[in-house]
Scaffold this active site. Structure first.
Site, mmCIF file in Angstrom:
data_model
loop_
_atom_site.group_PDB
_atom_site.id
_atom_site.type_symbol
_atom_site.label_atom_id
_atom_site.label_comp_id
_atom_site.label_asym_id
_atom_site.label_seq_id
_atom_site.Cartn_x
_atom_site.Cartn_y
_atom_site.Cartn_z
ATOM 1 N N PHE A 103 36.199 10.356 28.535
ATOM 2 C CA PHE A 103 35.657 11.379 27.638
ATOM 3 C C PHE A 103 36.145 12.754 28.093
ATOM 4 O O PHE A 103 35.417 13.738 28.023
ATOM 5 C CB PHE A 103 34.122 11.321 27.629
ATOM 6 C CG PHE A 103 33.574 10.006 27.140
ATOM 7 C CD1 PHE A 103 33.507 9.730 25.783
ATOM 8 C CD2 PHE A 103 33.155 9.038 28.039
ATOM 9 C CE1 PHE A 103 33.010 8.510 25.321
ATOM 10 C CE2 PHE A 103 32.666 7.821 27.597
ATOM 11 C CZ PHE A 103 32.595 7.550 26.236
ATOM 12 N N LEU A 117 30.062 22.969 16.686
ATOM 13 C CA LEU A 117 29.694 23.532 15.390
ATOM 14 C C LEU A 117 30.478 24.814 15.152
ATOM 15 O O LEU A 117 29.989 25.723 14.487
ATOM 16 C CB LEU A 117 28.194 23.821 15.338
ATOM 17 C CG LEU A 117 27.252 22.635 15.077
ATOM 18 C CD1 LEU A 117 25.822 23.100 14.952
ATOM 19 C CD2 LEU A 117 27.670 21.867 13.812
ATOM 20 N N ALA A 171 33.160 26.562 13.254
ATOM 21 C CA ALA A 171 34.018 26.421 12.078
ATOM 22 C C ALA A 171 35.386 27.025 12.391
ATOM 23 O O ALA A 171 35.503 27.930 13.213
ATOM 24 C CB ALA A 171 33.383 27.130 10.887
ATOM 25 N N GLY A 172 36.400 26.517 11.751
ATOM 26 C CA GLY A 172 37.741 27.051 12.017
ATOM 27 C C GLY A 172 38.788 26.342 11.185
ATOM 28 O O GLY A 172 38.540 25.990 10.030
ATOM 29 N N GLY A 184 42.400 19.155 15.968
ATOM 30 C CA GLY A 184 43.725 18.580 16.191
ATOM 31 C C GLY A 184 43.703 17.864 17.521
ATOM 32 O O GLY A 184 42.648 17.446 18.000
ATOM 33 N N CYS A 236 43.532 13.128 20.360
ATOM 34 C CA CYS A 236 42.445 12.137 20.278
ATOM 35 C C CYS A 236 41.754 12.100 18.929
ATOM 36 O O CYS A 236 41.756 11.074 18.259
ATOM 37 C CB CYS A 236 41.411 12.416 21.363
ATOM 38 S SG CYS A 236 42.017 12.063 23.000
ATOM 39 N N LYS A 241 43.652 10.833 15.715
ATOM 40 C CA LYS A 241 44.064 9.433 15.912
ATOM 41 C C LYS A 241 42.847 8.502 15.959
ATOM 42 O O LYS A 241 42.811 7.461 15.305
ATOM 43 C CB LYS A 241 44.850 9.352 17.229
ATOM 44 C CG LYS A 241 45.105 7.962 17.748
ATOM 45 C CD LYS A 241 45.974 8.008 18.994
ATOM 46 C CE LYS A 241 45.179 8.226 20.285
ATOM 47 N NZ LYS A 241 44.544 7.029 20.824
HETATM 48 C C1 UDX Z 1 38.538 15.189 22.663
HETATM 49 C C2 UDX Z 1 37.120 14.748 23.080
HETATM 50 O O1 UDX Z 1 36.272 15.890 23.173
HETATM 51 C C3 UDX Z 1 37.163 13.989 24.375
HETATM 52 O O2 UDX Z 1 35.877 13.544 24.733
HETATM 53 C C4 UDX Z 1 38.083 12.807 24.122
HETATM 54 O O3 UDX Z 1 38.022 11.840 25.039
HETATM 55 C C5 UDX Z 1 39.483 13.319 23.836
HETATM 56 O O4 UDX Z 1 39.393 14.066 22.639
HETATM 57 P P1 UDX Z 1 40.234 17.123 23.206
HETATM 58 O O5 UDX Z 1 41.117 16.496 22.183
HETATM 59 O O6 UDX Z 1 40.821 17.514 24.498
HETATM 60 O O7 UDX Z 1 39.023 16.155 23.565
HETATM 61 O O8 UDX Z 1 39.651 18.430 22.540
HETATM 62 P P2 UDX Z 1 38.245 19.023 22.089
HETATM 63 O O9 UDX Z 1 37.878 20.138 22.976
HETATM 64 O O10 UDX Z 1 37.242 17.968 21.903
HETATM 65 O O11 UDX Z 1 38.669 19.672 20.681
HETATM 66 C C6 UDX Z 1 39.289 18.895 19.666
HETATM 67 C C7 UDX Z 1 39.663 19.747 18.487
HETATM 68 O O12 UDX Z 1 38.517 20.149 17.754
HETATM 69 C C8 UDX Z 1 40.403 21.044 18.811
HETATM 70 O O13 UDX Z 1 41.447 21.216 17.872
HETATM 71 C C9 UDX Z 1 39.360 22.124 18.638
HETATM 72 O O14 UDX Z 1 39.914 23.358 18.278
HETATM 73 C C10 UDX Z 1 38.525 21.539 17.514
HETATM 74 N N1 UDX Z 1 37.132 21.996 17.504
HETATM 75 C C11 UDX Z 1 36.301 21.677 18.540
HETATM 76 C C12 UDX Z 1 36.646 22.728 16.415
HETATM 77 O O15 UDX Z 1 37.369 23.014 15.468
HETATM 78 N N2 UDX Z 1 35.330 23.097 16.409
HETATM 79 C C13 UDX Z 1 34.470 22.781 17.413
HETATM 80 O O16 UDX Z 1 33.299 23.146 17.320
HETATM 81 C C14 UDX Z 1 34.983 22.061 18.517
#
Ligand code: UDX
Length: 428
Positions: free
Chosen positions: A146, A246, A248-249, A253, A256, A259
Site C-alpha cells: 500500500f 477528497l 478535487a483536481g 494518474g 496503480c 490500472k
Molecule cells: C496509490 C495508492 O495510494 C497506494 O496505496 C497504492 O498501493 C499505489 O497506488 P500512488 O499511485 O503512489 O499510490 O499515488 P497516490 O498518492 O495515491 O495518488 C494517486 C493519484 O490520485 C495522483 O494522480 C493524485 O494526484 C491523485 N489524487 C490523490 C487526487 O486527485 N486527489 C486526491 O485527493 C488524492
C-alpha cells in the site's frame, strides 16, 4: 539453504521491490534482491539508485552491506526462505493484469518445503488459488503493498495496516511474514488469500472512487457557485468520510489507480458481473482532464496559435513517474486544438521527453512562462507555492492560470495579477 545467514528474498527490483529491499535492510535484515534486468542490477551494485523516491538513496547506502543484488534466482533460493514477489503486472490489451512475469517467477520455484512465495505484486483476486493449483505444496502468502510514490519509505516503515492472507496450511509462512512487519506497528490483518487480494484491489478502487466523486462535486460546485475545497473540508470532518483523498483536481494518474481500477472492473466482468460504479469512476477521471480546455477557451477563445504552459508533468509531486499522468492527455488535447505546449517539471523532464511529442521543455518556470498565453498547474510541486507569482504574471502575454490541483491561493493569485481558475471553485 544456509540457515545461519538467512536473508529475505526480493524478486523484481522495480519500485516496490527496491523500496521493500531497502526498508527490510534498514530494519536489520539481510536481503538478496534479484532482477532479470542485468543493467539494473549492475547499476544497483555500483550504488546507483534506479528510481526517484525520497530517502531511498541514503537508505541503500547506509545498508549496502546487508543488501545483495543478483540476476541469479539461485542466489535468492540459497539464502532466503521467504521470497517476496515484486514484479510488475501491467495491463494487457484486454485490461486484465498481465501475470506473465509472476508466472515466470513461479516457474523458477520448486515445491521443496523450504521456501514460501509472498505475493507483493498486485494481482487479480484468484491468482493465489491458481498458483496453488499449479504447485499445491508451495506455501503461498498474499501480502499486498500500500505504498504511495513519493512517501513509500515512510509508508513502508509506518504502515496503517499490514494485510497477510494465507491458508491454514501455510500458517508458518504467514507467521514469518508477520514477524517481519510487527515491529513496524500498524494493525496486522490476517485473512485468507482471496480476501487479502480483494483488500488491495478494493482499497485502491475505493480511493479512486473518492477522487472521482469529489471531482464530480467540484464540477457541480462550479455550476452553483460553491467552492469544492470548502465542501470537502466540511464533508471530511465527518469521521465516517475523512478528509483524505477528497482533493478535487485533474483526476488520478500513476502506475496503480488507473490500472488497478480497470483490472478490478475487468475481473468482475470476467465473472459476469458488471461493476457499474467503477465504469463511471474511470469515465469521470477521463473527462476531468479534458474540462480544462473549456476553462481556457472561456478566457482565450480559440486556442489555435496560443502558447500554453504545463507546470509540472509527473502524475504527482516528489516523483518522476509519468505513467498515466494528466499532463500527457492535456498536452495532446492542447495540441489537438492548435495550441503550442511548453512544459516544465523539476524532475520528470527526462521521462516526459520520451512520451511527449512536439513539446518545448523549459529549464525554469520563468523561462516557461515568458510570453505565454496561459499556464496550467498540473503537478503540485511544493516549490511552486514559493514562486514570485507577481513577477511571473508580468512575463506572460496573458496572465491566466488554471490551477489544476487547487494548490494556490486564489486571492493571492488575483492580487499577483492573474486571472485565476481552479477546479470547482469558480465562485471563489
Ligand atoms: C496509490 C495508492 O495510494 C497506494 O496505496 C497504492 O498501493 C499505489 O497506488 P500512488 O499511485 O503512489 O499510490 O499515488 P497516490 O498518492 O495515491 O495518488 C494517486 C493519484 O490520485 C495522483 O494522480 C493524485 O494526484 C491523485 N489524487 C490523490 C487526487 O486527485 N486527489 C486526491 O485527493 C488524492
Amino acid at each position: 539453504m544456509n540457515d545461519g545467514n538467512e536473508a529475505i528474498g526480493v524478486i523484481g527490483v522495480g519500485w516496490v521491490g527496491l523500496v521493500s529491499a531497502a526498508c527490510f535492510a534498514e530494519t536489520g535484515y539481510e536481503v538478496v534482491a534479484m532482477d532479470i534486468d542485468e543493467a539494473k542490477i549492475a547499476a544497483l551494485r555500483r550504488g546507483e539508485v534506479t528510481i526517484h523516491e525520497p530517502g531511498i538513496e541514503d537508505m541503500l547506502q547506509r545498508n549496502a552491506e546487508r543488501l545483495t543484488f543478483t540476476t541469479d534466482i539461485a542466489d535468492v533460493l540459497e539464502r532466503a526462505r521467504l521470497l517476496f514477489c515484486c514484479v510488475d503486472t501491467p495491463p494487457t490489451y484486454s485490461g486484465d493484469a498481465d501475470l506473465s512475469r509472476v508466472q515466470a517467477v513461479v516457474r523458477e520455484l520448486r515445491e521443496d518445503g523450504e521456501h514460501a512465495l509472498v505475493m507483493k505484486s498486485t494481482v487479480p483476486a484468484g491468482t493465489g488459488a491458481a498458483i496453488r493449483r499449479e504447485m499445491p505444496s508451495l506455501p503461498y502468502v498474499s501480502c499486498p503493498e500500500f505504498l504511495k510514490e513519493g512517501s513509500a519509505v515512510n509508508d513502508f516503515l509506518h504502515p496503517d495496516r499490514v494485510v497477510i492472507g494465507a491458508s491454514a496450511d501455510d500458517a508458518w509462512a504467514a507467521d514469518a511474514v508477520e514477524d517481519l512487519y510487527r515491529p513496524l506497528g500498524g494493525e496486522i490483518v490476517r485473512t485468507d488469500v482471496a480476501s487479502s487480494e480483494m483488500i488491495k484491489l478494493a482499497s485502491n478502487a475505493f480511493l479512486a472512487t473518492k477522487i472521482s466523486f469529489i471531482n464530480e462535486i467540484a464540477n457541480v460546485s462550479e455550476e452553483v457557485g460553491a467552492d469544492v475545497t470548502e465542501v470537502a473540508r466540511g464533508m471530511g470532518l465527518d469521521k465516517r468520510i475523512g478528509t483524505s483523498f477528497l482533493h478535487a483536481g485533474l483526476g488520478f494518474g500513476g502506475s496503480c489507480f488507473p490500472k488497478d481500477v480497470n483490472a478490478l472492473k475487468m475481473l468482475a466482468g470476467n465473472t459476469g458481473y458488471h461493476f457499474q460504479l467503477l465504469t463511471s469512476v474511470i469515465e469521470v477521471n477521463e473527462l476531468q482532464k479534458r474540462r480544462v480546455m473549456k476553462k481556457l477557451e472561456r478566457h482565450l477563445g480559440s486556442l489555435a496559435g496560443r502558447r500554453v504552459v504545463l507546470l509540472g508533468l509527473a502524475f504527482k509531486p516528489n516523483t518522476d513517474d509519468m505513467r498515466e499522468a494528466s499532463s500527457l492527455v492535456l498536452a495532446a488535447r492542447l495540441q489537438g486544438e492548435g495550441a503550442t505546449v511548453t512544459a516544465h517539471d523539476p524532475v520528470a523532464e527526462p521521462r516526459a521527453r520520451e512520451l511527449l511529442r512536439d513539446v518545448e521543455f523549459a529549464a525554469s518556470v520563468e523561462e516557461a512562462l515568458e510570453g505565454a498565453d496561459a499556464v496550467i498547474l498540473v503537478t503540485e510541486w511544493p516549490q511552486f507555492a514559493e514562486l514570485d507569482w507577481a513577477a511571473l504574471a508580468g512575463r506572460m502575454a496573458t496572465p491566466l492560470i488554471v490551477d489544476g490541483r487547487n494548490f494556490l491561493d486564489p486571492d493571492a493569485m488575483r492580487a499577483a495579477g492573474f486571472t485565476y481558475e481552479g477546479i470547482g471553485r469558480t465562485g471563489v
